[in-house]
Design a protein around this motif. Structure first.
Motif, PDB file in Angstrom:
ATOM      1  N   SER A   1       5.131  -5.104  -1.568  1.00  0.00           N
ATOM      2  CA  SER A   1       4.925  -6.148  -0.563  1.00  0.00           C
ATOM      3  C   SER A   1       6.192  -6.965  -0.362  1.00  0.00           C
ATOM      4  O   SER A   1       6.509  -7.349   0.766  1.00  0.00           O
ATOM      5  CB  SER A   1       3.752  -7.052  -0.955  1.00  0.00           C
ATOM      6  OG  SER A   1       4.063  -7.806  -2.105  1.00  0.00           O
TER       7      SER A   1
ATOM      8  N   ARG B   1       0.826  -1.212   0.000  1.00  0.00           N
ATOM      9  CA  ARG B   1       0.000   0.000   0.000  1.00  0.00           C
ATOM     10  C   ARG B   1       0.861   1.263   0.000  1.00  0.00           C
ATOM     11  O   ARG B   1       0.528   2.245  -0.665  1.00  0.00           O
ATOM     12  CB  ARG B   1      -0.958   0.000   1.189  1.00  0.00           C
ATOM     13  CG  ARG B   1      -1.957   1.123   1.180  1.00  0.00           C
ATOM     14  CD  ARG B   1      -2.846   1.075  -0.043  1.00  0.00           C
ATOM     15  NE  ARG B   1      -3.839   2.140   0.023  1.00  0.00           N
ATOM     16  CZ  ARG B   1      -4.718   2.390  -0.891  1.00  0.00           C
ATOM     17  NH1 ARG B   1      -4.784   1.640  -1.967  1.00  0.00           N
ATOM     18  NH2 ARG B   1      -5.582   3.370  -0.757  1.00  0.00           N
ATOM     19  N   THR B   2       1.966   1.226   0.740  1.00  0.00           N
ATOM     20  CA  THR B   2       2.847   2.392   0.801  1.00  0.00           C
ATOM     21  C   THR B   2       3.416   2.730  -0.572  1.00  0.00           C
ATOM     22  O   THR B   2       3.420   3.894  -0.981  1.00  0.00           O
ATOM     23  CB  THR B   2       4.000   2.144   1.799  1.00  0.00           C
ATOM     24  OG1 THR B   2       3.439   1.891   3.089  1.00  0.00           O
ATOM     25  CG2 THR B   2       4.941   3.326   1.872  1.00  0.00           C
TER      26      THR B   2
ATOM     27  N   LEU C   1      -2.558  -2.036  -4.510  1.00  0.00           N
ATOM     28  CA  LEU C   1      -1.474  -2.758  -3.860  1.00  0.00           C
ATOM     29  C   LEU C   1      -0.421  -3.036  -4.934  1.00  0.00           C
ATOM     30  O   LEU C   1      -0.762  -3.386  -6.060  1.00  0.00           O
ATOM     31  CB  LEU C   1      -1.955  -4.080  -3.256  1.00  0.00           C
ATOM     32  CG  LEU C   1      -3.006  -3.981  -2.165  1.00  0.00           C
ATOM     33  CD1 LEU C   1      -3.514  -5.368  -1.788  1.00  0.00           C
ATOM     34  CD2 LEU C   1      -2.463  -3.277  -0.941  1.00  0.00           C
TER      35      LEU C   1
ATOM     36  N   TYR D   1       2.124   1.929  -3.469  1.00  0.00           N
ATOM     37  CA  TYR D   1       1.038   2.402  -4.327  1.00  0.00           C
ATOM     38  C   TYR D   1       0.710   3.863  -4.038  1.00  0.00           C
ATOM     39  O   TYR D   1       0.585   4.677  -4.965  1.00  0.00           O
ATOM     40  CB  TYR D   1      -0.214   1.541  -4.140  1.00  0.00           C
ATOM     41  CG  TYR D   1      -1.352   1.980  -5.021  1.00  0.00           C
ATOM     42  CD1 TYR D   1      -1.421   1.560  -6.344  1.00  0.00           C
ATOM     43  CD2 TYR D   1      -2.349   2.825  -4.551  1.00  0.00           C
ATOM     44  CE1 TYR D   1      -2.447   1.974  -7.168  1.00  0.00           C
ATOM     45  CE2 TYR D   1      -3.379   3.243  -5.365  1.00  0.00           C
ATOM     46  CZ  TYR D   1      -3.430   2.815  -6.680  1.00  0.00           C
ATOM     47  OH  TYR D   1      -4.445   3.229  -7.490  1.00  0.00           O
ATOM     48  N   VAL D   2       0.565   4.199  -2.770  1.00  0.00           N
ATOM     49  CA  VAL D   2       0.193   5.571  -2.402  1.00  0.00           C
ATOM     50  C   VAL D   2       1.284   6.554  -2.807  1.00  0.00           C
ATOM     51  O   VAL D   2       0.989   7.629  -3.337  1.00  0.00           O
ATOM     52  CB  VAL D   2      -0.128   5.665  -0.891  1.00  0.00           C
ATOM     53  CG1 VAL D   2      -0.251   7.107  -0.437  1.00  0.00           C
ATOM     54  CG2 VAL D   2      -1.411   4.904  -0.572  1.00  0.00           C
TER      55      VAL D   2
ATOM     56  N   ILE E   1      -7.809  -0.030   1.195  1.00  0.00           N
ATOM     57  CA  ILE E   1      -7.312  -0.958   0.181  1.00  0.00           C
ATOM     58  C   ILE E   1      -8.439  -1.606  -0.610  1.00  0.00           C
ATOM     59  O   ILE E   1      -8.202  -2.133  -1.688  1.00  0.00           O
ATOM     60  CB  ILE E   1      -6.387  -2.032   0.785  1.00  0.00           C
ATOM     61  CG1 ILE E   1      -7.121  -2.909   1.782  1.00  0.00           C
ATOM     62  CG2 ILE E   1      -5.158  -1.411   1.386  1.00  0.00           C
ATOM     63  CD1 ILE E   1      -6.324  -4.095   2.256  1.00  0.00           C
TER      64      ILE E   1
END
Length: 145
Positions: A93, A61-62, A88, A64-65, A83
């Motif tokens: 990951s 997520r980090t 993602l 992606y953001v 999410i």
């Protein structure tokens, strides 16, 4: 393509989420079985996989953001954590899980390379199952050829 697997009442359960959950379950199962062959407790692998899963989701997520920050900069802050709206990144990951894995392995004084050998096939299996989730979601299907 079937992005919604089924509904629980009015709550949609997405195919991608189902496949990611199956990837973790089968990955944990196969890693636990391989760990027993190497005289490592399946519980140690289960504890490690829990932290890998959490850190992997945070890393995914980090990335992606941060990659799509322009889309998030004008939305409420809480949208960063949603999410279920998508977003993602696989290599995020991997980065998050590797960092957490190294920390956990050193903290618990586990044999690092042996743990890596135990987990590697499960990571490949999890990636394959996750790609099926992407196909069902309709995002990673390729081009007509």
């Amino acid at each position: 393509m079937h992005p919604i697997a089924f509904y629980l009442g009015s709550f949609p359960v997405h195919s991608y989420g189902v496949m990611i959950a199956l990837a973790f379950v089968f990955g944990l199962w196969t890693a636990s079985r391989r760990a027993l062959r190497e005289n490592i407790s399946g519980e140690k692998i289960a504890d490690l996989v829990f932290w890998l899963m959490i850190s992997g989701m945070i890393g995914a997520r980090t990335v992606y953001v941060t990659t799509y920050w322009s889309e998030f900069s004008h939305q409420p802050f809480s949208e960063i954590f949603m999410i279920q709206h998508g977003g993602l990144v696989y290599y995020g990951s991997v980065i998050g899980a590797v960092i957490a894995g190294i920390i956990y392995i050193r903290w618990k004084k586990l044999p690092g390379w042996k743990i890596a050998d135990i987990l590697a096939p499960s990571i490949a299996l999890g990636n394959a199952i996750g790609r099926i989730g992407c196909l069902l979601n309709g995002c990673c299907y390729g081009r007509v050829c």
